[in-house]
Write a protein that holds these residues in place. Sequence first.
Motif, PDB file in Angstrom:
ATOM      1  N   SER A   1      -9.045   6.609   2.030  1.00  0.00           N
ATOM      2  CA  SER A   1      -8.098   5.730   2.839  1.00  0.00           C
ATOM      3  C   SER A   1      -9.044   4.705   3.302  1.00  0.00           C
ATOM      4  O   SER A   1      -9.887   4.191   2.726  1.00  0.00           O
ATOM      5  CB  SER A   1      -7.401   6.634   3.981  1.00  0.00           C
TER       6      SER A   1
ATOM      7  N   ALA B   1      -6.938   3.436   8.991  1.00  0.00           N
ATOM      8  CA  ALA B   1      -5.785   4.352   9.311  1.00  0.00           C
ATOM      9  C   ALA B   1      -5.716   4.809  10.791  1.00  0.00           C
ATOM     10  O   ALA B   1      -4.827   5.299  11.077  1.00  0.00           O
ATOM     11  CB  ALA B   1      -5.773   4.961   8.257  1.00  0.00           C
TER      12      ALA B   1
ATOM     13  N   GLU C   1       0.764  -1.400   0.014  1.00  0.00           N
ATOM     14  CA  GLU C   1      -0.132  -0.105  -0.092  1.00  0.00           C
ATOM     15  C   GLU C   1       1.044   1.189   0.057  1.00  0.00           C
ATOM     16  O   GLU C   1       0.533   2.222  -0.737  1.00  0.00           O
ATOM     17  CB  GLU C   1      -0.893   0.037   1.177  1.00  0.00           C
TER      18      GLU C   1
ATOM     19  N   LYS D   1      -2.860   0.229   6.554  1.00  0.00           N
ATOM     20  CA  LYS D   1      -3.546   1.537   6.242  1.00  0.00           C
ATOM     21  C   LYS D   1      -2.908   2.873   6.824  1.00  0.00           C
ATOM     22  O   LYS D   1      -2.757   3.793   6.101  1.00  0.00           O
ATOM     23  CB  LYS D   1      -4.827   1.724   6.521  1.00  0.00           C
TER      24      LYS D   1
ATOM     25  N   GLN E   1      -5.796  -3.247   8.442  1.00  0.00           N
ATOM     26  CA  GLN E   1      -5.973  -2.196   9.236  1.00  0.00           C
ATOM     27  C   GLN E   1      -4.485  -1.714   9.474  1.00  0.00           C
ATOM     28  O   GLN E   1      -4.154  -0.467   9.475  1.00  0.00           O
ATOM     29  CB  GLN E   1      -6.484  -2.345  10.614  1.00  0.00           C
TER      30      GLN E   1
ATOM     31  N   HIS F   1     -12.179   8.541   5.612  1.00  0.00           N
ATOM     32  CA  HIS F   1     -11.866   7.214   6.113  1.00  0.00           C
ATOM     33  C   HIS F   1     -13.164   6.532   6.210  1.00  0.00           C
ATOM     34  O   HIS F   1     -13.814   6.263   7.145  1.00  0.00           O
ATOM     35  CB  HIS F   1     -11.398   7.624   7.519  1.00  0.00           C
TER      36      HIS F   1
ATOM     37  N   GLU G   1      -0.930   5.942   4.747  1.00  0.00           N
ATOM     38  CA  GLU G   1      -1.701   7.234   4.634  1.00  0.00           C
ATOM     39  C   GLU G   1      -0.504   8.321   5.097  1.00  0.00           C
ATOM     40  O   GLU G   1      -0.347   9.266   4.716  1.00  0.00           O
ATOM     41  CB  GLU G   1      -2.894   7.516   5.603  1.00  0.00           C
TER      42      GLU G   1
END
Length: 149
Positions: A39, A43, A13, A74, A71, A98, A78
């Motif tokens: 996202s 995150a 990612e 993320k 999870q 989000h 970000e």
Amino acid sequence: MTDNDSAAEQTPETRGRHRLDSRMKRRRVLIGGVVVLTSAFGAIGYGHPPRSTPYTEEDWTNVDADIAPFQRSKTPAERAAWRFIEDEGDGLELAAVHPVAVLGPVLGPDDPPSLRLIRGMLAGDLAICPPFGSSWVDVRDVADCTCAP
């Protein structure tokens, strides 16, 4: 990505986000100077006690907590986008959305597990209805808030 990025932050990612960040910078005129990053709640919302207050830009998932890899991935992805905007954005602004579990019509023949689960519950095909709580958002609503009219 730089040599300073930790191994935990070098996820698929994050690498994908870095490639996208580079393209955003080259095409800043085409996107009007604001990048909207879709996202995920992953995150910001995991690895800390439950809360009843809104999340802010100060909140991040605790990646050291016992949470699922999706999870966990993320957050560094970000954070890499925010670092890119700060370090190399050259006037670009970033807004992050989000969403929680995103559901809705699929564009092709894919039959995602999340939709199969819900379809099974609604059709009575499951022997039980799992005792869980979840929040869902329609994919069309996510698209509406991230795409210019």
